[in-house]
Write a protein that holds these residues in place. Structure first.
Motif, PDB file in Angstrom:
ATOM      1  N   GLY A   1      29.830  17.076 -10.527  1.00 43.61           N
ATOM      2  CA  GLY A   1      28.982  17.396 -11.687  1.00 43.61           C
ATOM      3  C   GLY A   1      28.775  16.178 -12.576  1.00 43.61           C
ATOM      4  N   SER A   2      29.855  15.403 -12.778  1.00 46.35           N
ATOM      5  CA  SER A   2      29.739  14.197 -13.613  1.00 46.35           C
ATOM      6  C   SER A   2      28.775  13.198 -12.993  1.00 46.35           C
ATOM      7  N   GLU A   3      28.861  13.045 -11.689  1.00 46.26           N
ATOM      8  CA  GLU A   3      27.969  12.092 -11.003  1.00 46.26           C
ATOM      9  C   GLU A   3      26.513  12.572 -11.107  1.00 46.26           C
ATOM     10  N   VAL A   4      26.347  13.901 -10.881  1.00 47.72           N
ATOM     11  CA  VAL A   4      24.985  14.471 -10.984  1.00 47.72           C
ATOM     12  C   VAL A   4      24.458  14.272 -12.409  1.00 47.72           C
ATOM     13  N   ALA A   5      25.327  14.551 -13.377  1.00 51.09           N
ATOM     14  CA  ALA A   5      24.915  14.405 -14.787  1.00 51.09           C
ATOM     15  C   ALA A   5      24.539  12.952 -15.086  1.00 51.09           C
ATOM     16  N   LYS A   6      25.336  12.032 -14.546  1.00 49.07           N
ATOM     17  CA  LYS A   6      25.072  10.607 -14.777  1.00 49.07           C
ATOM     18  C   LYS A   6      23.708  10.199 -14.202  1.00 49.07           C
ATOM     19  N   ARG A   7      23.453  10.678 -12.976  1.00 50.31           N
ATOM     20  CA  ARG A   7      22.164  10.321 -12.358  1.00 50.31           C
ATOM     21  C   ARG A   7      20.990  10.983 -13.079  1.00 50.31           C
ATOM     22  N   LYS A   8      21.225  12.222 -13.497  1.00 50.65           N
ATOM     23  CA  LYS A   8      20.167  12.904 -14.267  1.00 50.65           C
ATOM     24  C   LYS A   8      19.855  12.125 -15.540  1.00 50.65           C
ATOM     25  N   GLN A   9      20.944  11.648 -16.171  1.00 48.64           N
ATOM     26  CA  GLN A   9      20.773  10.883 -17.413  1.00 48.64           C
ATOM     27  C   GLN A   9      19.985   9.600 -17.149  1.00 48.64           C
ATOM     28  N   GLU A  10      20.296   8.961 -16.015  1.00 48.47           N
ATOM     29  CA  GLU A  10      19.565   7.730 -15.658  1.00 48.47           C
ATOM     30  C   GLU A  10      18.066   8.015 -15.468  1.00 48.47           C
ATOM     31  N   TYR A  11      17.800   9.105 -14.745  1.00 48.46           N
ATOM     32  CA  TYR A  11      16.391   9.471 -14.546  1.00 48.46           C
ATOM     33  C   TYR A  11      15.715   9.798 -15.881  1.00 48.46           C
ATOM     34  N   ALA A  12      16.469  10.535 -16.710  1.00 44.83           N
ATOM     35  CA  ALA A  12      15.907  10.915 -18.019  1.00 44.83           C
ATOM     36  C   ALA A  12      15.605   9.673 -18.850  1.00 44.83           C
ATOM     37  N   THR A  13      16.535   8.696 -18.823  1.00 44.59           N
ATOM     38  CA  THR A  13      16.328   7.451 -19.582  1.00 44.59           C
ATOM     39  C   THR A  13      15.123   6.693 -19.035  1.00 44.59           C
TER      40      THR A  13
ATOM     41  N   PHE B   1      23.680  21.886 -13.416  1.00 40.43           N
ATOM     42  CA  PHE B   1      24.179  21.336 -12.152  1.00 40.43           C
ATOM     43  C   PHE B   1      23.254  21.653 -10.968  1.00 40.43           C
ATOM     44  N   VAL B   2      22.867  22.915 -10.846  1.00 40.09           N
ATOM     45  CA  VAL B   2      22.074  23.333  -9.677  1.00 40.09           C
ATOM     46  C   VAL B   2      20.742  22.586  -9.638  1.00 40.09           C
ATOM     47  N   SER B   3      20.066  22.573 -10.779  1.00 40.63           N
ATOM     48  CA  SER B   3      18.787  21.845 -10.832  1.00 40.63           C
ATOM     49  C   SER B   3      19.000  20.364 -10.567  1.00 40.63           C
ATOM     50  N   GLY B   4      20.132  19.830 -11.056  1.00 42.86           N
ATOM     51  CA  GLY B   4      20.455  18.421 -10.841  1.00 42.86           C
ATOM     52  C   GLY B   4      20.595  18.109  -9.364  1.00 42.86           C
ATOM     53  N   VAL B   5      21.386  18.947  -8.690  1.00 39.25           N
ATOM     54  CA  VAL B   5      21.590  18.727  -7.252  1.00 39.25           C
ATOM     55  C   VAL B   5      20.260  18.842  -6.519  1.00 39.25           C
ATOM     56  N   GLN B   6      19.501  19.868  -6.904  1.00 40.47           N
ATOM     57  CA  GLN B   6      18.207  20.083  -6.238  1.00 40.47           C
ATOM     58  C   GLN B   6      17.244  18.923  -6.520  1.00 40.47           C
ATOM     59  N   GLY B   7      17.194  18.502  -7.799  1.00 39.65           N
ATOM     60  CA  GLY B   7      16.294  17.411  -8.181  1.00 39.65           C
ATOM     61  C   GLY B   7      16.641  16.116  -7.472  1.00 39.65           C
ATOM     62  N   LEU B   8      17.925  15.856  -7.353  1.00 44.00           N
ATOM     63  CA  LEU B   8      18.358  14.613  -6.688  1.00 44.00           C
ATOM     64  C   LEU B   8      18.127  14.683  -5.180  1.00 44.00           C
TER      65      LEU B   8
END
Lengths: 229, 129
Positions: free
Chosen positions: A84-96, B29-36
């Protein structure tokens, strides 16, 4: 026990998943336009841990007993949190990255709008300048015609001046002839002859007039000289 | 054992069935995994980059257009200034010409009168001789 597993676990599982899966809902109550990145980061980590725990628990349960399920859930929660932390980190990068690009897009679009407005103003100014130039050219043509007329008049005056000069020369010659005649008359007439005196006076006046005429011609010539535009 | 497997698969199906969003700022989390995994986030970034590239190309065109229009305006302004200068000069010449022609005509009239008078007197004198 099997009955419990059969019934309770699916219910708990579905409940947990549905509760955790709050897609498309901003986490920040004050902002309806989008989620707060910090809230979403926490949410992603939490959900990762929850999903990990559930999956780990199920795998542990599938592989062993309750204890296995508990261990699986614990390990799964840790792994889930890490994922989850890794996903959150990557999401944050994309968001930035998106924020940066959105800002650049907005800035560039604004520049383009400003440039278009500036062009519109420039085009209008050019039209006005063209109009003014045409008006001036028209006035210039009219002025040039006027000047040509004046120049024609000037030529006429110059011609007249030349004729006056020519006539003056003629008069001068006639004056000289008259003076010779008078000289001849003096030889045959008495010195106090009133006719002779009258003629001499007339001739003297004539000479004065010729002089005046010469002066006038000179003056006209000077004026003409100054007129050369 | 089969029941447990069903539970695992069922939960996986439930997770995948959750409504997701491709906005990386939300969805958890779910959307994150899916988006990535689906490349949805990457696509969003690419769309923005393409959009920005288009806007920058337009910006370059507009900059060139600005240069052209500025040059055009400058050239027209120069032409206008030149026309104004020419007209002012012409008007000055015409004014001076009119003024001096008036003076010349006056002098001319006087001169003509004197010449005529002189001619007359000379003829009279010649007649008397």
């Amino acid at each position: 026990m099997k009955t419990f597993v059969k019934k309770a676990v699916p219910v708990m599982l579905v409940g947990s998943l549905l509760a955790g899966c709050v897609s498309n809902q901003p986490m920040n109550d004050t902002d309806d336009s989008g989620g707060s990145p910090q809230s979403d980061t926490d949410r992603t980590k939490t959900e990762g841990a929850v999903f990990g725990a559930i999956l780990g628990g199920l795998i542990g349960l599938a592989a062993g007993d309750k204890q296995g399920a508990a261990i699986g859930a614990l390990v799964g929660a840790g792994v889930g949190y890490a994922v989850g932390s890794e996903v959150a980190k990557r999401k944050q990068e994309y968001a930035t990255t998106e924020e940066f690009l959105d800002a650049e897009i907005a800035r560039t679009a604004e520049f383009n709008d400003t440039a278009r407005a500036h062009h519109e103003r420039l085009r209008k100014e050019i039209v006005v300048l063209d109009k003014e130039t045409k008006a001036l050219q028209s006035k210039y043509r009219a002025g040039k015609a006027n000047k040509a007329q004046l120049a024609a008049k000037k030529s006429q005056l110059e011609e007249k001046l030349a004729k006056n000069n020519e006539f003056e020369e003629t008069l001068q010659k006639e004056y000289e002839i008259n003076s010779e005649i008078l000289a001849e008359e003096r030889k045959v007439r008495k010195a106090q002859d009133p006719y002779l005196s009258k003629l001499e006076k007339e001739n003297g006046d004539l000479r004065v007039q010729i002089e005046q005429l010469r002066k006038d011609s000179e003056q006209i010539a000077q004026i003409n000289e100054r007129l050369s535009v | 054992m089969n029941m447990k497997l069903v539970l695992v698969l069922g939960s996986a199906c439930l997770v995948s069935a959750c409504a997701t969003t491709d906005d990386p700022r939300e969805g958890g989390f779910v959307s994150g995994v899916q988006g990535l995994s689906s490349g949805a986030y990457e696509r969003r970034v690419r769309d923005r980059e393409d959009n920005l590239a288009r806007l920058r190309a337009v910006q370059d065109d507009l900059k060139q257009e600005t240069t052209g229009l500025d040059a055009q305006k400058q050239q027209r302004q120069k032409l206008l200034d030149e026309e104004q200068r020419k007209l002012a000069s012409l008007n000055k010449d015409v004014k001076a010409l009119e003024k001096k022609l008036a003076a010349l005509s006056k002098e001319q009239g006087t001169s003509d009168k004197r010449v005529a008078e002189l001619d007359k007197r000379l003829r009279e004198l010649k007649g008397q001789l």
